[in-house]
Write a protein that holds these residues in place. Structure first.
Motif, PDB file in Angstrom:
ATOM      1  N   ILE A  88      28.360  45.961  47.701  1.00 35.47           N
ATOM      2  CA  ILE A  88      27.320  46.361  46.751  1.00 35.47           C
ATOM      3  C   ILE A  88      26.996  45.212  45.799  1.00 35.47           C
ATOM      4  O   ILE A  88      25.828  44.895  45.547  1.00 35.47           O
ATOM      5  CB  ILE A  88      27.774  47.602  45.955  1.00 35.47           C
ATOM      6  N   THR A  89      28.044  44.548  45.279  1.00 34.74           N
ATOM      7  CA  THR A  89      27.841  43.428  44.359  1.00 34.74           C
ATOM      8  C   THR A  89      27.071  42.304  45.040  1.00 34.74           C
ATOM      9  O   THR A  89      26.133  41.734  44.469  1.00 34.74           O
ATOM     10  CB  THR A  89      29.196  42.894  43.861  1.00 34.74           C
ATOM     11  N   ARG A  90      27.443  41.976  46.270  1.00 39.92           N
ATOM     12  CA  ARG A  90      26.783  40.893  47.002  1.00 39.92           C
ATOM     13  C   ARG A  90      25.315  41.239  47.267  1.00 39.92           C
ATOM     14  O   ARG A  90      24.426  40.396  47.089  1.00 39.92           O
ATOM     15  CB  ARG A  90      27.501  40.633  48.325  1.00 39.92           C
ATOM     16  N   GLU A  91      25.053  42.476  47.669  1.00 37.26           N
ATOM     17  CA  GLU A  91      23.681  42.868  48.006  1.00 37.26           C
ATOM     18  C   GLU A  91      22.766  42.830  46.785  1.00 37.26           C
ATOM     19  O   GLU A  91      21.648  42.305  46.845  1.00 37.26           O
ATOM     20  CB  GLU A  91      23.668  44.268  48.627  1.00 37.26           C
ATOM     21  N   ILE A  92      23.245  43.375  45.661  1.00 39.66           N
ATOM     22  CA  ILE A  92      22.426  43.356  44.452  1.00 39.66           C
ATOM     23  C   ILE A  92      22.221  41.924  43.969  1.00 39.66           C
ATOM     24  O   ILE A  92      21.131  41.550  43.530  1.00 39.66           O
ATOM     25  CB  ILE A  92      23.061  44.230  43.353  1.00 39.66           C
ATOM     26  N   SER A  93      23.260  41.098  44.074  1.00 43.23           N
ATOM     27  CA  SER A  93      23.145  39.695  43.660  1.00 43.23           C
ATOM     28  C   SER A  93      22.075  38.972  44.456  1.00 43.23           C
ATOM     29  O   SER A  93      21.246  38.242  43.903  1.00 43.23           O
ATOM     30  CB  SER A  93      24.492  38.981  43.837  1.00 43.23           C
ATOM     31  N   LEU A  94      22.081  39.167  45.763  1.00 43.49           N
ATOM     32  CA  LEU A  94      21.100  38.507  46.625  1.00 43.49           C
ATOM     33  C   LEU A  94      19.682  38.953  46.286  1.00 43.49           C
ATOM     34  O   LEU A  94      18.758  38.129  46.226  1.00 43.49           O
ATOM     35  CB  LEU A  94      21.403  38.806  48.097  1.00 43.49           C
ATOM     36  N   LYS A  95      19.509  40.242  46.032  1.00 40.87           N
ATOM     37  CA  LYS A  95      18.168  40.754  45.752  1.00 40.87           C
ATOM     38  C   LYS A  95      17.652  40.291  44.384  1.00 40.87           C
ATOM     39  O   LYS A  95      16.454  40.043  44.217  1.00 40.87           O
ATOM     40  CB  LYS A  95      18.169  42.282  45.831  1.00 40.87           C
ATOM     41  N   LEU A  96      18.546  40.190  43.416  1.00 40.42           N
ATOM     42  CA  LEU A  96      18.127  39.777  42.074  1.00 40.42           C
ATOM     43  C   LEU A  96      18.072  38.261  41.925  1.00 40.42           C
ATOM     44  O   LEU A  96      17.482  37.752  40.974  1.00 40.42           O
ATOM     45  CB  LEU A  96      19.086  40.341  41.018  1.00 40.42           C
ATOM     46  N   GLY A  97      18.692  37.533  42.862  1.00 37.11           N
ATOM     47  CA  GLY A  97      18.812  36.093  42.696  1.00 37.11           C
ATOM     48  C   GLY A  97      19.860  35.746  41.662  1.00 37.11           C
ATOM     49  O   GLY A  97      19.734  34.758  40.929  1.00 37.11           O
ATOM     50  N   ALA A  98      20.925  36.570  41.575  1.00 36.56           N
ATOM     51  CA  ALA A  98      21.989  36.379  40.587  1.00 36.56           C
ATOM     52  C   ALA A  98      23.175  35.657  41.212  1.00 36.56           C
ATOM     53  O   ALA A  98      23.299  35.560  42.439  1.00 36.56           O
ATOM     54  CB  ALA A  98      22.439  37.729  40.038  1.00 36.56           C
ATOM     55  N   ASN A  99      24.070  35.151  40.364  1.00 37.16           N
ATOM     56  CA  ASN A  99      25.290  34.497  40.828  1.00 37.16           C
ATOM     57  C   ASN A  99      26.367  35.560  41.044  1.00 37.16           C
ATOM     58  O   ASN A  99      26.747  36.252  40.098  1.00 37.16           O
ATOM     59  CB  ASN A  99      25.782  33.476  39.793  1.00 37.16           C
ATOM     60  N   PRO A 100      26.890  35.714  42.279  1.00 38.15           N
ATOM     61  CA  PRO A 100      27.900  36.743  42.536  1.00 38.15           C
ATOM     62  C   PRO A 100      29.320  36.241  42.301  1.00 38.15           C
ATOM     63  O   PRO A 100      29.651  35.107  42.627  1.00 38.15           O
ATOM     64  CB  PRO A 100      27.679  37.066  44.007  1.00 38.15           C
ATOM     65  N   TYR A 101      30.144  37.097  41.731  1.00 35.97           N
ATOM     66  CA  TYR A 101      31.570  36.809  41.548  1.00 35.97           C
ATOM     67  C   TYR A 101      32.344  37.961  42.185  1.00 35.97           C
ATOM     68  O   TYR A 101      32.389  39.065  41.645  1.00 35.97           O
ATOM     69  CB  TYR A 101      31.898  36.659  40.061  1.00 35.97           C
ATOM     70  N   LEU A 102      32.942  37.683  43.352  1.00 34.11           N
ATOM     71  CA  LEU A 102      33.494  38.731  44.205  1.00 34.11           C
ATOM     72  C   LEU A 102      35.018  38.713  44.213  1.00 34.11           C
ATOM     73  O   LEU A 102      35.647  37.655  44.152  1.00 34.11           O
ATOM     74  CB  LEU A 102      32.979  38.572  45.632  1.00 34.11           C
ATOM     75  N   MET A 103      35.608  39.916  44.315  1.00 32.91           N
ATOM     76  CA  MET A 103      37.058  40.065  44.444  1.00 32.91           C
ATOM     77  C   MET A 103      37.377  40.373  45.901  1.00 32.91           C
ATOM     78  O   MET A 103      37.144  41.481  46.378  1.00 32.91           O
ATOM     79  CB  MET A 103      37.563  41.198  43.547  1.00 32.91           C
ATOM     80  N   ASN A 104      37.892  39.377  46.625  1.00 31.68           N
ATOM     81  CA  ASN A 104      38.202  39.564  48.036  1.00 31.68           C
ATOM     82  C   ASN A 104      39.654  40.000  48.201  1.00 31.68           C
ATOM     83  O   ASN A 104      40.494  39.285  48.752  1.00 31.68           O
ATOM     84  CB  ASN A 104      37.932  38.263  48.797  1.00 31.68           C
ATOM     85  N   ASN A 105      39.935  41.191  47.705  1.00 26.52           N
ATOM     86  CA  ASN A 105      41.301  41.720  47.745  1.00 26.52           C
ATOM     87  C   ASN A 105      41.241  43.239  47.747  1.00 26.52           C
ATOM     88  O   ASN A 105      40.207  43.834  47.417  1.00 26.52           O
ATOM     89  CB  ASN A 105      42.085  41.215  46.527  1.00 26.52           C
ATOM     90  N   PRO A 106      42.348  43.901  48.097  1.00 27.89           N
ATOM     91  CA  PRO A 106      42.357  45.372  48.081  1.00 27.89           C
ATOM     92  C   PRO A 106      42.237  45.915  46.663  1.00 27.89           C
ATOM     93  O   PRO A 106      42.546  45.225  45.685  1.00 27.89           O
ATOM     94  CB  PRO A 106      43.724  45.728  48.679  1.00 27.89           C
ATOM     95  N   LEU A 107      41.831  47.161  46.556  1.00 27.85           N
ATOM     96  CA  LEU A 107      41.834  47.852  45.279  1.00 27.85           C
ATOM     97  C   LEU A 107      43.266  48.183  44.862  1.00 27.85           C
ATOM     98  O   LEU A 107      43.650  47.998  43.704  1.00 27.85           O
ATOM     99  CB  LEU A 107      41.015  49.141  45.366  1.00 27.85           C
ATOM    100  N   VAL A 108      44.050  48.705  45.806  1.00 33.89           N
ATOM    101  CA  VAL A 108      45.431  49.105  45.529  1.00 33.89           C
ATOM    102  C   VAL A 108      46.345  48.341  46.465  1.00 33.89           C
ATOM    103  O   VAL A 108      46.139  48.325  47.683  1.00 33.89           O
ATOM    104  CB  VAL A 108      45.626  50.623  45.729  1.00 33.89           C
ATOM    105  N   VAL A 109      47.364  47.689  45.925  1.00 37.80           N
ATOM    106  CA  VAL A 109      48.338  46.963  46.749  1.00 37.80           C
ATOM    107  C   VAL A 109      49.609  47.792  46.869  1.00 37.80           C
ATOM    108  O   VAL A 109      49.773  48.825  46.206  1.00 37.80           O
ATOM    109  CB  VAL A 109      48.643  45.573  46.154  1.00 37.80           C
ATOM    110  N   ASP A 110      50.537  47.336  47.700  1.00 40.41           N
ATOM    111  CA  ASP A 110      51.721  48.137  48.024  1.00 40.41           C
ATOM    112  C   ASP A 110      52.707  48.268  46.880  1.00 40.41           C
ATOM    113  O   ASP A 110      53.380  49.293  46.742  1.00 40.41           O
ATOM    114  CB  ASP A 110      52.442  47.539  49.248  1.00 40.41           C
ATOM    115  N   ASN A 111      52.840  47.232  46.067  1.00 44.36           N
ATOM    116  CA  ASN A 111      53.844  47.279  45.008  1.00 44.36           C
ATOM    117  C   ASN A 111      53.448  46.354  43.852  1.00 44.36           C
ATOM    118  O   ASN A 111      52.520  45.554  43.970  1.00 44.36           O
ATOM    119  CB  ASN A 111      55.228  46.899  45.555  1.00 44.36           C
TER     120      ASN A 111
END
Length: 326
Positions: free
Chosen positions: A169-192
């Motif tokens: 969602i962040t990437r798609e809106i960024s591309l459409k607005l011409g904004a700079n995206p800052y993405l978290m390429n990690n899980p929401l919840v980790v094991d421990n």
């Protein structure tokens, strides 16, 4: 300004009428009117300011196309919200969420300012918002910050409707607005907790979490609770987590921090394994836009408003009416 009890002389009134027609009917600027009437621009400005008080010009607002105006104003007053936007409830959730998503995209376009930093959470409704972003705003130097790790690794159909994770969602809106995206390429919840601590030392993650604290706008979709609701469907949270939240009388979540009907945050053991910004900095974001609706979200939205997680609400008419009755 003349006392309202004083009758204008004919020549003064004639002058004001002429200025009104030049200004409102012909669209002339104050400078153009001044040249035409051989007066100073300052004099014309002062006379224009008298047009409404003197009754030369009256204002009529045509609200015939906005049947929800009273409902919007009622919610703004009741909950002390900055603004409420209400759209029609349709015959199914897909069509209703599409309406809400379109209104959310239009509201965002209306309020964006230069150098805004926009935090994007996750939710089905935000998928609809992303689909209705149509106007590039690259001239505004915008930044888009993902506020939560991915819930699942790919597009998923949720009750027959395509859902996307927060990074998409962040990437798609960024591309459409011409904004700079800052993405978290990690899980929401980790094991421990140990895994979380290691990941927090990764600059690609820590930098984004720090940037989230500087957001000027947050776009969220208050989530409800149930075993048919992501992230429970996706397995990010367990049945045991769900039962714990139900026992604590949780009704919804704001960026995966759960709260009760009064907006009180419920402390949950899995928070130690969440990879998303801390709650307090998120609450301090100046403009928190909640784009959410449908009848199953009424309690969640109500609790979110009472908890101070919502400044602007974009929702549907049935949800808005139910909130007014709370």
């Amino acid at each position: 300004m003349l006392d309202r009890g004083v009758v204008l002389k004919d020549d003064v009134k004639r002058q004001l009428i002429k200025i009104a027609k030049y200004y409102y009917n012909d669209g002339l600027t104050q400078e153009e009117i001044a040249k035409r009437m051989s007066l100073s621009r300052q004099k014309i400005s002062r006379l224009i300011q008298r047009l409404i008080p003197e009754g030369i010009v009256t204002i009529h607002i045509d609200d015939s196309l906005d049947s929800y105006l009273a409902l919007e104003q009622g919610l703004e007053e009741k909950f002390n919200l900055k603004e409420v936007v209400v759209v029609s409830t349709e015959e199914n959730n897909h069509m209703t969420l599409d309406n809400i998503g379109r209104a959310g995209a239009e509201y965002l376009d209306r309020i964006l300012k230069h150098d805004d930093i926009i935090g994007i959470a996750w939710g089905r409704t935000l998928t609809y918002v992303s689909q209705h972003i149509v106007k590039e705003r690259s001239n505004l130097n915008l930044s888009m910050v993902q506020l939560a790790g991915g819930v699942f690794p790919y597009g998923h159909f949720f009750n027959g409707e395509l859902s996307k994770q927060s990074g998409e969602i962040t990437r798609e809106i960024s591309l459409k607005l011409g904004a700079n995206p800052y993405l978290m390429n990690n899980p929401l919840v980790v094991d421990n907790i140990a895994t979380k601590q290691v990941l927090l030392h990764e600059s690609t993650i820590s930098n984004i979490l720090n940037m989230a604290k500087t957001c000027t706008i947050a776009i969220v979709s208050i989530g409800s609770l149930g075993n048919n609701i992501s992230p429970f469907v996706e397995g990010a949270l367990t049945e045991e987590d769900l039962q714990y939240l139900l026992e604590k009388k949780a009704v919804g979540n704001f960026v995966f921090r759960y709260f009760d009907i009064d907006g009180n945050v419920i402390e949950a053991p899995f928070y130690d394994r969440l990879l998303c910004p801390e709650l307090e900095p998120l609450k301090e974001i100046p403009l928190k836009i909640c784009v959410s609706g449908t009848k199953e979200k009424v309690d969640a939205i109500f609790g979110g408003i009472r908890g101070g997680f919502v400044d602007v609400l974009v929702t549907d008419s049935e949800t808005a009416t139910a909130l007014m009755k709370k």
